[in-house]
Design an enzyme around this catalytic site. Structure first.
Site, PDB file in Angstrom:
ATOM      1  N   THR A 226       0.838  -1.205   0.000  1.00  0.00           N
ATOM      2  CA  THR A 226       0.000   0.000   0.000  1.00  0.00           C
ATOM      3  C   THR A 226       0.873   1.255   0.000  1.00  0.00           C
ATOM      4  O   THR A 226       1.980   1.231   0.517  1.00  0.00           O
ATOM      5  CB  THR A 226      -0.849  -0.037   1.287  1.00  0.00           C
ATOM      6  OG1 THR A 226      -1.781  -1.090   1.153  1.00  0.00           O
ATOM      7  CG2 THR A 226      -1.579   1.253   1.561  1.00  0.00           C
ATOM      8  N   ARG A 254     -14.169  -7.763   0.033  1.00  0.00           N
ATOM      9  CA  ARG A 254     -13.445  -7.358   1.254  1.00  0.00           C
ATOM     10  C   ARG A 254     -12.893  -5.927   1.127  1.00  0.00           C
ATOM     11  O   ARG A 254     -12.324  -5.548   0.109  1.00  0.00           O
ATOM     12  CB  ARG A 254     -12.316  -8.349   1.498  1.00  0.00           C
ATOM     13  CG  ARG A 254     -11.432  -8.039   2.713  1.00  0.00           C
ATOM     14  CD  ARG A 254     -10.181  -7.290   2.331  1.00  0.00           C
ATOM     15  NE  ARG A 254      -9.252  -7.188   3.463  1.00  0.00           N
ATOM     16  CZ  ARG A 254      -8.213  -6.357   3.487  1.00  0.00           C
ATOM     17  NH1 ARG A 254      -7.952  -5.580   2.467  1.00  0.00           N
ATOM     18  NH2 ARG A 254      -7.431  -6.315   4.534  1.00  0.00           N
ATOM     19  N   GLY A 256     -10.402  -3.185   3.220  1.00  0.00           N
ATOM     20  CA  GLY A 256      -9.422  -3.126   4.314  1.00  0.00           C
ATOM     21  C   GLY A 256      -9.484  -1.813   5.063  1.00  0.00           C
ATOM     22  O   GLY A 256     -10.492  -1.096   5.039  1.00  0.00           O
ATOM     23  N   THR A 277      -0.255   1.173   6.967  1.00  0.00           N
ATOM     24  CA  THR A 277      -0.143   0.040   6.046  1.00  0.00           C
ATOM     25  C   THR A 277       0.063  -1.226   6.855  1.00  0.00           C
ATOM     26  O   THR A 277       0.761  -1.214   7.858  1.00  0.00           O
ATOM     27  CB  THR A 277       1.016   0.227   5.043  1.00  0.00           C
ATOM     28  OG1 THR A 277       1.106  -0.938   4.219  1.00  0.00           O
ATOM     29  CG2 THR A 277       2.361   0.455   5.713  1.00  0.00           C
ATOM     30  N   GLY A 280      -4.926  -5.148   7.257  1.00  0.00           N
ATOM     31  CA  GLY A 280      -6.031  -4.214   7.429  1.00  0.00           C
ATOM     32  C   GLY A 280      -7.043  -4.551   8.499  1.00  0.00           C
ATOM     33  O   GLY A 280      -7.516  -3.667   9.217  1.00  0.00           O
TER      34      GLY A 280
END
Ligand code: ASP
Length: 359
Positions: A226, A254, A256, A277, A280
């Site tokens: 990320t 999903r 996060g 990051t 999640g």
């Protein structure tokens, strides 16, 4: 004489108590004053994901490529801040550079879902107004951080998802792409590896397979990446943003922490700006980004102390990852409990630091 002695005793007791109190206040204010010292007029810090990033797994070429892209990205934001631009612009444009690079799990280079699609999440927050915007599960918006900003500034809402978010993006004139734009061979290979592992472990109870990709170093590498940015501008305004493809092999739509305000992203001019990051699910449960801000606001902790407490909480819950953050005085912190985190900082003197591994 007896009266005089009693008086003297009372006086000395009074003064010793007073001193104790004042040293208590002094001690407290030492903690607070560390973060009250103006460290920089403006500052910017970025991450490109945390995970099992080990030097032994890196080629010199790969390491150089990451460093060059981190530097390119942070210099974009730095120049905006140096020229008096806003922290929001710096955050958005810096993240764009990383979104457009296949090196990171955001925009081009996003990881694959179980269904071999790419579903992207992003969020941004303005520390001056506490206004925020986020998008989740989009498949056609080239730069999700731009969509998050448009949601913040051009809609009445904070978070839009899926098809609706894409319709809004189109209405706002944002660049749309065919979903195949997000394809990268490496990320597809990662998905195949994760799926092969999953097949090997078929029949194991759910919780065990859920932990599998956490404990497998190869898989873990493919999971994170990320990107995020936190910045303080010359006007004292803080902003933070985060953009991601989420986690490899994610299912069922999903979502996060990255698009969740308070988990993946938070900014408040009274405290700090944070981008997270990591795994999640744990960052949502620990409310990482807001918790760091709250510890500063309500307990008077420094940014460094607050970040450590919250990341320890993530660890205790069973998750891992990292954060980058800058406080209202320009103090910057990059903290993580993984083997490494791609990161860079620049202050108002133009000093640049770049890190990948634990130091
Ligand atoms: N936090 C992201 C997520 O769980 C993944 C990452 O940071 O790489 O979606």
């Amino acid at each position: 004489m007896k009266k005089l002695l009693i008086c003297l005793l009372a006086f000395s007791l009074y003064f010793s108590c007073k001193n104790e109190n004042s040293s208590e206040i002094k001690n407290k204010s030492v903690t607070t004053s560390t973060s009250e010292v103006k460290a920089a007029e403006f500052a910017i810090i970025i991450h490109g994901g945390a995970g099992t990033i080990l030097k032994k797994n890196m080629t010199p070429e790969k390491e150089a490529a990451y460093k060059a892209k981190l530097e390119e990205a942070i210099r974009v934001g730095y120049n905006i801040l140096k020229n008096g631009g806003s922290s929001l612009d710096a955050v958005e444009k810096t993240i764009n550079v990383m979104e457009n690079s296949p090196l990171f799990n955001a925009g081009k280079g996003a990881v694959f879902t179980n269904a071999e699609t790419n579903e992207l999440d992003a969020s941004i927050m303005d520390g001056k107004t506490l206004n925020a915007g986020a998008s989740a599960g989009t498949t056609t918006v080239r730069n999700p951080i731009n969509l998050a900003r448009a949601v913040m500034e051009k809609s009445k809402h904070v978070m839009l998802s899926g098809k609706g978010a894409e319709i809004f993006a189109e209405e706002q004139g944002l660049t749309l792409v065919d979903p195949s734009y997000f394809y990268t061979e490496n990320r597809l290979k990662s998905l195949k590896r994760v799926k092969a592992r999953e097949a090997q472990n078929a029949g194991k109870v759910d919780t065990e397979s859920a932990y599998l990709d956490f404990y497998d170093a190869d898989i873990k590498d493919s999971k994170f990446g990320t990107v995020g940015c936190a910045a303080l501008d010359k006007n004292g305004n803080l902003a933070a943003g985060t953009s991601t493809g989420g986690m490899t092999n994610k299912r069922y739509g999903r979502i996060g922490d990255a698009p969740i305000i308070g988990s993946g992203t938070y900014a408040n001019n009274a405290t700090c700006a944070v981008s997270s990051t990591g795994w999640g699910e744990y960052f949502i449960r620990a409310q990482v980004a807001h918790d760091i801000s709250a510890l500063i606001e309500y307990k008077g902790l420094s940014l460094k102390e607050a970040a450590k407490i919250v990341l320890d909480k993530v660890k205790t819950l069973g998750g891992d990852g990292g954060i980058v953050a800058v406080d209202k005085n320009g103090n910057m912190v990059a903290d993580f409990n993984t083997a490494g985190m791609y990161r860079a900082t620049m202050n108002d003197k133009g000093e640049l630091t770049i890190g990948i591994y634990e130091q």
